[in-house]
Design a protein around this motif. Structure first.
Motif, PDB file in Angstrom:
ATOM      1  N   ALA A  75       0.836  -1.210   0.000  1.00 15.63           N
ATOM      2  CA  ALA A  75       0.000   0.000   0.000  1.00 15.63           C
ATOM      3  C   ALA A  75       0.867   1.255   0.000  1.00 15.63           C
ATOM      4  CB  ALA A  75      -0.923   0.003   1.211  1.00 15.63           C
ATOM      5  N   ASP A  76       2.053   1.172   0.611  1.00  9.31           N
ATOM      6  CA  ASP A  76       3.023   2.270   0.588  1.00  9.31           C
ATOM      7  C   ASP A  76       4.369   1.735   0.122  1.00  9.31           C
ATOM      8  OD1 ASP A  76       4.174   4.776   0.885  1.00  9.31           O
ATOM      9  OD2 ASP A  76       4.530   4.546   3.032  1.00  9.31           O
ATOM     10  N   HIS A  77       4.322   0.876  -0.888  1.00 11.81           N
ATOM     11  CA  HIS A  77       5.523   0.338  -1.523  1.00 11.81           C
ATOM     12  C   HIS A  77       6.533  -0.235  -0.529  1.00 11.81           C
ATOM     13  CE1 HIS A  77       4.477   2.876  -5.274  1.00 11.81           C
ATOM     14  NE2 HIS A  77       3.929   1.674  -5.331  1.00 11.81           N
ATOM     15  N   ASP A 119       1.661   6.531  -5.514  1.00 10.00           N
ATOM     16  CA  ASP A 119       1.906   6.968  -4.137  1.00 10.00           C
ATOM     17  C   ASP A 119       0.562   7.196  -3.429  1.00 10.00           C
ATOM     18  OD1 ASP A 119       2.623   8.308  -1.796  1.00 10.00           O
ATOM     19  OD2 ASP A 119       4.185   9.464  -2.767  1.00 10.00           O
ATOM     20  N   PRO A 120       0.397   6.693  -2.195  1.00 12.88           N
ATOM     21  CA  PRO A 120      -0.867   6.909  -1.477  1.00 12.88           C
ATOM     22  C   PRO A 120      -1.230   8.382  -1.296  1.00 12.88           C
ATOM     23  CG  PRO A 120       0.818   5.930  -0.037  1.00 12.88           C
ATOM     24  CD  PRO A 120       1.318   5.833  -1.430  1.00 12.88           C
ATOM     25  N   ARG A 137      -4.982  10.026  -1.174  1.00 13.88           N
ATOM     26  CA  ARG A 137      -5.349  10.599   0.122  1.00 13.88           C
ATOM     27  C   ARG A 137      -5.596  12.103   0.030  1.00 13.88           C
ATOM     28  NH1 ARG A 137      -7.047   8.370   4.527  1.00 13.88           N
ATOM     29  NH2 ARG A 137      -5.718   9.605   5.898  1.00 13.88           N
ATOM     30  N   SER A 138      -4.930  12.763  -0.929  1.00 11.09           N
ATOM     31  CA  SER A 138      -5.079  14.212  -1.061  1.00 11.09           C
ATOM     32  C   SER A 138      -6.205  14.590  -2.023  1.00 11.09           C
ATOM     33  CB  SER A 138      -3.761  14.819  -1.557  1.00 11.09           C
ATOM     34  OG  SER A 138      -3.501  14.409  -2.897  1.00 11.09           O
ATOM     35  N   GLY A 139      -6.964  13.599  -2.483  1.00 10.43           N
ATOM     36  CA  GLY A 139      -8.016  13.900  -3.451  1.00 10.43           C
ATOM     37  C   GLY A 139      -7.463  14.370  -4.777  1.00 10.43           C
ATOM     38  N   HIS A 140      -6.310  13.790  -5.152  1.00 13.38           N
ATOM     39  CA  HIS A 140      -5.635  14.104  -6.416  1.00 13.38           C
ATOM     40  C   HIS A 140      -5.196  15.566  -6.500  1.00 13.38           C
ATOM     41  CE1 HIS A 140      -7.643  10.436  -8.625  1.00 13.38           C
ATOM     42  NE2 HIS A 140      -6.937  10.090  -7.546  1.00 13.38           N
ATOM     43  N   ARG A 154       0.622  15.258  -5.995  1.00  8.24           N
ATOM     44  CA  ARG A 154       1.006  14.185  -6.913  1.00  8.24           C
ATOM     45  C   ARG A 154       1.864  13.116  -6.242  1.00  8.24           C
ATOM     46  NH1 ARG A 154      -0.756  15.016 -11.718  1.00  8.24           N
ATOM     47  NH2 ARG A 154       0.612  13.493 -12.722  1.00  8.24           N
ATOM     48  N   GLY A 155       2.414  13.413  -5.072  1.00  8.98           N
ATOM     49  CA  GLY A 155       3.161  12.398  -4.348  1.00  8.98           C
ATOM     50  C   GLY A 155       4.600  12.277  -4.798  1.00  8.98           C
ATOM     51  N   ARG A 156       5.211  11.153  -4.449  1.00  7.36           N
ATOM     52  CA  ARG A 156       6.662  10.995  -4.557  1.00  7.36           C
ATOM     53  C   ARG A 156       7.109  10.110  -5.717  1.00  7.36           C
ATOM     54  NH1 ARG A 156       6.582   8.537   1.264  1.00  7.36           N
ATOM     55  NH2 ARG A 156       4.723   7.690   0.233  1.00  7.36           N
ATOM     56  N   ASP A 157       6.175   9.669  -6.551  1.00  4.70           N
ATOM     57  CA  ASP A 157       6.546   8.748  -7.629  1.00  4.70           C
ATOM     58  C   ASP A 157       7.561   9.345  -8.597  1.00  4.70           C
ATOM     59  OD1 ASP A 157       4.878   6.584  -6.837  1.00  4.70           O
ATOM     60  OD2 ASP A 157       3.142   7.624  -7.662  1.00  4.70           O
ATOM     61  N   GLY A 158       7.540  10.654  -8.773  1.00  3.01           N
ATOM     62  CA  GLY A 158       8.418  11.291  -9.752  1.00  3.01           C
ATOM     63  C   GLY A 158       9.898  11.129  -9.473  1.00  3.01           C
ATOM     64  N   CYS A 159      10.252  10.863  -8.202  1.00  3.27           N
ATOM     65  CA  CYS A 159      11.671  10.661  -7.871  1.00  3.27           C
ATOM     66  C   CYS A 159      12.014   9.177  -7.760  1.00  3.27           C
ATOM     67  CB  CYS A 159      12.029  11.380  -6.567  1.00  3.27           C
ATOM     68  SG  CYS A 159      11.306  10.661  -5.073  1.00  3.27           S
ATOM     69  N   ARG A 160      11.056   8.306  -8.106  1.00  5.38           N
ATOM     70  CA  ARG A 160      11.239   6.864  -7.909  1.00  5.38           C
ATOM     71  C   ARG A 160      11.260   6.065  -9.213  1.00  5.38           C
ATOM     72  NH1 ARG A 160       7.036   5.949  -2.772  1.00  5.38           N
ATOM     73  NH2 ARG A 160       8.238   7.171  -1.263  1.00  5.38           N
TER      74      ARG A 160
END
Length: 530
Positions: free
Chosen positions: A71-73, A390-391, A395-398, A401-407
């Motif tokens: 759920a959180d990689h 990324d959750p 969770r933020s209602g879109h 954008r979360g942390r996927d961009g650095c992963r």
């Protein structure tokens, strides 16, 4: 030759391998895929140990590879003493540790003590057992507020957005400072402490050299779980003047003393904490002699490309550990923050500034943590909505954008995705087509590449006597610039964040982050002199 176990603890620690080590963070999902499923794994890491040795790193930090519903990689751990089949098995882990040690590379692993997965057997037992049960007491269950208990027990928010409480069918609420799938453990419960000790010994007995402790400023919760200040109800890191009851409670230090006591039985091992605590004195408490060996101070991550801000970050970071005799631990990027090429402006400007900050960081006394791909100059990736996992996104209602961009997975070779990361056509996060010039293969023989700069800088750091000494001496410098000297070794590092070239300090140029302007230091450039 004496082993570390033959030395007194004080002498052993003063000469410990980790005090000036360069660690390399492997985001396991994104480093190298050995079995063609589009996700990185342990055997993939093992296949790239030669590259890591060539780069010149001393140790690895592996992000969680334990059994998890992801759920959180992986930071939602269902079994902390087993390998998730997505990444391999215990035999694969043992092979990785053995071969890394053959390459003279230490192996440290992530530890997630603040919470478990909601699919952990303990939490499933808690749901079935009901209010007031021993099973529930391992977590933080509370009755709700309001006449019918329909309001959360307090106003805490999740780091990922939304409330930090979820209600279960029988009416009680449980605390999760992160995603609902990550219920917080109750660290007042003796079984919770005993289980972590079991986990520590399990991996130490398998030969790991240390741990990175996730949310090391968490775990302990304040009595009565008081409300947060309204202005503190934002996800992420707080400003200096806001006290947050969710984190940095004094009881956390008892937990770290327990961890340290276990580790002292395994000479030569170390623990570093993820510590989002800005106050220097409160930060210092985490690295007292009977607590953590090292602590991440994130001031350098948070500083913009500005000489005054960077100098302040350096001075605060050194001051926070000065009284404990602990080395500072420096980093510019990790799996939770925007990559620094992008933070510093992106494109050619961001890359130029990232090269300069790399020399600043590697000139500092203490411990360095690199994040996989930074040595290739990777930027953050603007991923399409459909790819985000990324959750924080949900969770933020879109809205975040979360942390996927650095992963995004590492580009190794070739001219098109997946760039040697995998034999799969698609990878767990898509790679940009335009990364063909950023592959390790493309950069390896290019003396002007980011990878070549890292290799040369790390070689100097490891072999040049100018890097000796634990203290800095600051020079006078023009506005927008700074220069410091390593006391003891004599290395000088100068940085120019202004808009014009400035005179160099006296000395012979050892390495520069970009082309020099005669005896002038150009804008967005750093230099080492001896």
């Amino acid at each position: 030759m004496r082993r570390s176990s033959d030395l007194t603890p004080e002498i052993a620690e003063e000469s410990a391998w980790w005090r000036d080590a360069v660690f390399y963070q492997v985001y396991v999902r994104s480093f190298a895929d050995s079995n063609g499923d589009g996700v990185g794994d342990l055997d993939g890491i093992r296949s790239r140990l030669g590259y890591l040795e060539l780069l010149g790193v001393d140790a690895l930090w592996l992000t969680p590879f334990y059994r998890s519903p992801m759920a959180d990689h992986g930071y939602d751990v269902a079994d902390p003493r087993d390998v998730d089949p997505l990444f391999g098995d215990l035999a694969a882990f043992d092979r990785l540790v053995a071969e890394a040690h053959e390459h003279n590379i230490k192996v440290t692993v992530d530890l997630v003590p603040n919470h478990t997965s909601d699919l952990h057997e303990w939490f499933q037992e808690a749901l079935q057992a009901g209010p007031g049960s021993m099973e529930r007491s391992r977590y933080i269950f509370r009755e709700g507020r309001g006449f019918d208990g329909s309001q959360p027990p307090n106003n805490w928010v999740s780091v990922f957005g939304g409330p930090a409480w979820t209600r279960v069918p029988d009416g009680q609420w449980y605390l999760h400072l992160f995603a609902p799938e990550q219920p917080d453990l109750n660290w007042d419960h003796p079984e919770v402490r005993a289980d972590l000790e079991h986990t520590l010994r399990f991996w130490l007995d398998r030969g790991v050299d240390g741990f990175r402790i996730d949310v090391a400023h968490g775990m302990a919760k304040p009595d009565g779980l008081p409300d947060m200040e309204i202005r503190a109800q934002v996800p992420g890191v707080l400003s200096d003047d806001v006290r947050d009851p969710r984190f940095d409670n004094d009881g956390v230090h008892e937990i770290h003393r327990m961890i340290r006591k276990v580790m002292d039985g395994y000479p030569g091992t170390m623990a570093v904490g993820e510590i989002w605590v800005k106050d220097d004195e409160r930060f210092a408490a985490y690295v007292r002699p009977d607590e953590l060996h090292l602590g991440f101070n994130f001031r350098l991550v948070e500083a913009g490309f500005d000489a005054d801000a960077v100098r302040s970050a350096i001075e605060h970071s050194l001051a926070a550990v000065a009284l404990t005799g602990t080395p500072a631990a420096w980093t510019l990027s990790n799996h939770d923050v925007v990559r620094h090429v992008t933070r510093y402006g992106g494109g050619e400007l961001g890359e130029k500034r990232a090269r300069a900050m790399t020399l600043v960081e590697l000139a500092l006394p203490g411990v360095i943590y690199l994040y996989n791909g930074e040595e290739l100059g990777l930027p953050n990736v603007e991923l399409p909505d459909w790819a985000l996992q990324d959750p924080t996104w949900e969770r933020s209602g879109h809205t975040e954008r979360g942390r996927d961009g650095c992963r995004v997975p590492i580009p190794w070779e070739g001219t098109a995705p997946p760039f040697g990361f995998s034999t799969a056509v698609t990878t767990w996060l898509p790679q940009p087509n335009e990364w063909d010039h950023l592959t390790a293969e493309a950069q390896l023989e290019d003396p002007g590449s980011m990878l070549s700069l890292y290799r040369e800088a790390l070689e100097h750091r490891k072999t040049n006597a100018a890097f000796a000494g634990d203290e800095l001496e600051w020079y006078g410098a023009p506005a927008g610039c700074f220069a410091f000297r390593r006391k003891g070794g004599g290395l000088i590092c100068a940085l120019n964040t202004s808009g014009a070239s400035v005179p160099l300090p006296p000395g012979q140029v050892l390495l520069s982050s970009g082309p020099m302007d005669g005896d002038q230091l150009p804008p967005d450039t750093a230099v080492w002199l001896v």
